[in-house]
Motif scaffolding. Structure first.
Motif, PDB file in Angstrom:
ATOM      1  N   THR A   4       0.956  -1.117  -0.115  1.00 32.84           N
ATOM      2  CA  THR A   4      -0.016  -0.168  -0.192  1.00 32.84           C
ATOM      3  C   THR A   4       0.875   1.195  -0.097  1.00 32.84           C
ATOM      4  O   THR A   4       1.972   1.133   0.350  1.00 32.84           O
ATOM      5  N   ARG A  48      -6.425   8.084   7.155  1.00 34.17           N
ATOM      6  CA  ARG A  48      -6.691   6.968   6.419  1.00 34.17           C
ATOM      7  C   ARG A  48      -6.371   5.505   6.874  1.00 34.17           C
ATOM      8  O   ARG A  48      -5.301   5.338   7.329  1.00 34.17           O
ATOM      9  N   GLU A  99      -6.003   1.783   5.725  1.00 31.64           N
ATOM     10  CA  GLU A  99      -5.725   0.836   4.589  1.00 31.64           C
ATOM     11  C   GLU A  99      -5.792  -0.516   5.113  1.00 31.64           C
ATOM     12  O   GLU A  99      -5.539  -0.845   6.150  1.00 31.64           O
TER      13      GLU A  99
END
Length: 743
Positions: free
Chosen positions: A676, A686, A688
């Motif tokens: 990622t 964020r 992931e």
């Protein structure tokens, strides 16, 4: 009618023989070149497979009445060579010198071999009866290091220099053909053997205690290529460990392998190196307690079988102490013979090592091989096996035109896979019995145990008369006889040419072939003009391609028939790669959220599909994220590696969540694959989905080593990018798991 003059024929025969002896008595003196077919020499001076072209000359005594040369000492090698030179012989003078000091090497034997017969027919004349292609002397070098040869013209010759192995290394040299009457000088530099001390400490692997009385045998790498290594060899030990487990040996450049064994312990193989030339820095060598195996053989009536040779075989790679040891792949053999009770015992065997048991039985009794044995340290095991009895397998051998085939050799092998199989010469080691068809094409195998067996025409390489197609037959338990029909085919060959991407011929490239309709794989190297010939094959379709090399990625497979004679293959500098996505439980594939491709140079790209064209040769990493939170990773996908070049299997598994907080760039890696990446602004976060396991957080500039973290299922792992980018003073671990909730 009575026969007249019955004495005429014997009289004429006697007169002819007498004339022959008179004619030979008028010939000049010559040496009867008593040729002996010797074993050829592999590089390094080690005997290898016998070759009909390897002719080693043994000097023969001169015939009576040989003319002498007053300028030469009568009976000397030079005198004999001068008196017996063929009329058009070429003279080769070789000087042997030490490669280090340049001094002459005296008393070194040089043996000459023919690489090829010269052009033209063998001749016998009144001046000499020396056959073209033979040599007449195998001398030793004189005080100035010189040896001389009278060679037949237009014949390539190999010289084998055989010095004292304790001082110099053997040398092989190929001499280009000489013209008639040519005189040529050749200077050969012989490398010296350098010895270095090697110290080691032998210990018991189970408790670490030193082992005294362990003995050491030294081998060279060429000893392994010469044949199986005899575990019970009578070669004297080079050294033995003292009461503290220490020993010292001298290791030369060619003697770089040691066999270590002690009573009650299994053996090990180690490569000697210069890193342990100091007694204060010995290498630790560990021996595992040995195992014991007794093999008991009986016939189908239950009676013991005595005097049956038994062989146990392991590979050298299974006996090395470390996987990193540079040991050449070969075989190690233990030999024994059953006593009158049908029993043979083997002790001090290596533990945790696959041992293959084989019997040598005379007659037509087929032996079903026992399973591979793997013994635990210190284990004592008895193995009982029955020989003989079984089923009488009879059959008729005929061609595809239903014509009986006589005098054909057939092999019987254990069937290792369902259906038919294309076998090669390498399968001869697994053949349990051989037979030949009679004038009517009938053949018989006796005493076959129940099970699955292959019957195939013998595979003899380029001289194979029939396609070596093995047919599978099931032999039921307790069946006295079984009749079969065996249809065989003429051999098919695939011929063609390999070219470079620019159209030039490609020499010394490995061409692979995969049989589609009948399983089987073959390979062959291209000749200097780029041509190749692969076979023998059975009828059907095949795939053909070229394996990769440092200069290219091979070629994509081409499908053709087994009798294709004009196949053109073009090499490629780039290749394609396809990733195959699968689920662990076989459920339908979910939609793909993201695909990341990591290139050999470390760069990462977002991709739209799982197929790529025009990739450069190298290692790639692929990561796939699906919309239901599952992840699949394939790392170090090597391009151009053979038949299945460019295929990567990705299996989806539940992922873990990692929460990033900005500002900063981030990328997480699993070994060489990026899983990622992204960029966040201030106060931006964020989450992931990544694979579970050990991941590595890379800094944006990638000038410092990445920081490892362990991503697990459950609540997200949190990473503060501001702290991660704070520089070299960063703590060793920046990713922390949230505190578990109170109970």
């Amino acid at each position: 009618m009575s026969r007249r003059f019955p004495w005429i024929l014997p009289l004429l025969l006697g007169a002819g023989i007498a004339s022959l002896f008179w004619w030979k008595s008028t010939l000049p003196a010559y040496v009867h070149g008593a040729l002996q077919q010797q074993e050829g020499l592999a590089p390094g001076g080690v005997s290898s497979t016998p070759s009909s072209s390897g002719l080693e000359l043994q000097p023969a005594p001169l015939a009576d009445g040989a003319r002498s040369d007053a300028s030469l000492e009568d009976g000397s090698p030079a005198a004999q060579m001068d008196r017996n030179r063929p009329s058009d012989a070429a003279r080769l003078r070789v000087q042997l010198v030490d490669a280090a000091g340049g001094g002459a090497l005296a008393g070194v034997k040089v043996v000459a071999f023919l690489d090829q017969q010269p052009g033209g027919r063998m001749r016998t004349t009144r001046s000499t009866d020396l056959m073209r292609g033979s040599l007449d002397w195998s001398p030793t070098s004189d005080a100035n290091g010189f040896v001389e040869f009278d060679l037949p013209p237009d014949a390539a010759v190999r010289l084998s220099v055989r010095p004292d192995p304790n001082t110099h290394q053997p040398l092989n040299e190929t001499v280009l053909p000489l013209h008639p009457f040519e005189q040529r000088d050749l200077r050969l530099a012989v490398q010296s053997v350098h010895f270095t001390p090697y110290f080691a400490l032998v210990r018991d692997r189970s408790n670490g205690q030193p082992i005294g009385g362990a003995w050491v045998r030294i081998f060279s790498p060429s000893d392994l290529s010469a044949g199986p290594l005899e575990a019970q060899s009578n070669t004297l030990a080079r050294a033995s460990s003292n009461g503290h487990g220490m020993f010292q040996v001298d290791a030369s450049e060619r003697s770089s392998m040691a066999w270590i064994q002690a009573p009650g312990f299994g053996p090990t193989l180690v490569a000697l190196d210069a890193a342990h030339a100091d007694s204060h820095n010995p290498r630790d060598l560990y021996l595992t307690p040995g195992s014991w195996l007794a093999v008991y053989l009986r016939n189908h009536e239950g009676k013991p079988l005595g005097d049956i040779p038994i062989t146990l075989t392991a590979t050298t790679l299974a006996l090395v102490q470390s996987e990193a040891e540079p040991i050449q792949h070969s075989a190690v053999v233990w030999r024994g013979t059953t006593n009158r009770f049908g029993r043979a015992e083997f002790d001090s065997l290596p533990a945790d090592t696959p041992l293959h048991v084989a019997f040598q039985v005379e007659g037509d009794s087929v032996v079903d091989p026992p399973p591979m044995q793997i013994l635990s340290p210190g284990e004592a095991r008895e193995l009982e096996w029955t020989i003989g009895g079984g089923t009488r397998l009879m059959g008729d051998l005929h061609s595809e035109e239903s014509v009986p085939l006589a005098g054909q050799e057939l092999w019987l092998l254990p069937a290792s896979s369902p259906g038919s199989q294309l076998i090669t010469l390498a399968d001869q080691a697994r053949v349990l019995h051989k037979t030949h068809s009679d004038p009517n094409g009938h053949f018989v195998f006796s005493g076959i145990p129940a099970g699955a067996w292959w019957i195939a025409p013998a595979s003899n390489g380029t001289s194979t008369h029939l396609a070596p197609l093995a047919r599978r037959y099931e032999v039921p338990e307790g069946l006295p006889e079984l009749n079969v029909q065996l249809e065989v085919f003429g051999p098919r060959w695939v011929e063609g040419r390999v070219r470079q991407p620019d159209g030039e011929v490609a020499d010394h490239e490995q061409v692979w072939l995969h049989s589609i309709e009948v399983p089987g794989d073959l390979s062959e190297w291209t000749r200097a003009d780029g041509t190749f010939r692969i076979g023998p094959l059975a009828p059907g379709l095949v795939e053909v391609g070229v394996r990769s090399s440092p200069d290219h990625v091979g070629s994509p497979p081409q499908v053709c028939t087994a009798d294709e004679r004009h196949l053109e293959i073009r090499l490629s500098h780039d290749t394609r790669m396809v990733a195959l996505l699968a689920t662990q439980d076989g459920s339908p594939l979910p939609p793909v959220e993201r695909i990341l491709l990591t290139h050999p140079d470390g760069s990462v790209s977002d991709e739209l599909n799982l197929a790529w064209e025009g990739l450069e040769r190298g290692n790639y990493g692929v990561c796939v994220l699906t919309q239901d939170g599952r992840v699949a990773v394939a790392q170090r996908v090597f391009q151009g590696s053979g038949i299945k070049s460019g295929e990567a299997l990705l299996e989806l598994a539940p992922g873990a969540k990692v929460e990033f907080s900005g500002p900063g760039k981030y990328s997480l890696w699993m070994e060489s694959a990026c899983v990622t990446m992204g960029e966040l602004g201030p106060d931006e976060t964020r989450t992931e989905v990544v694979p579970t396991g050990t991941l590595r957080l890379e800094r944006p500039d990638r000038t410092q080593p990445g920081v490892a973290l362990e991503a697990t299922l459950g609540r997200p792992v949190r990473i503060d990018l501001a702290r991660a980018a704070s520089g070299p003073g960063l703590a060793p671990r920046t990713a922390t798991q949230p505190e578990p909730p109170p109970r």
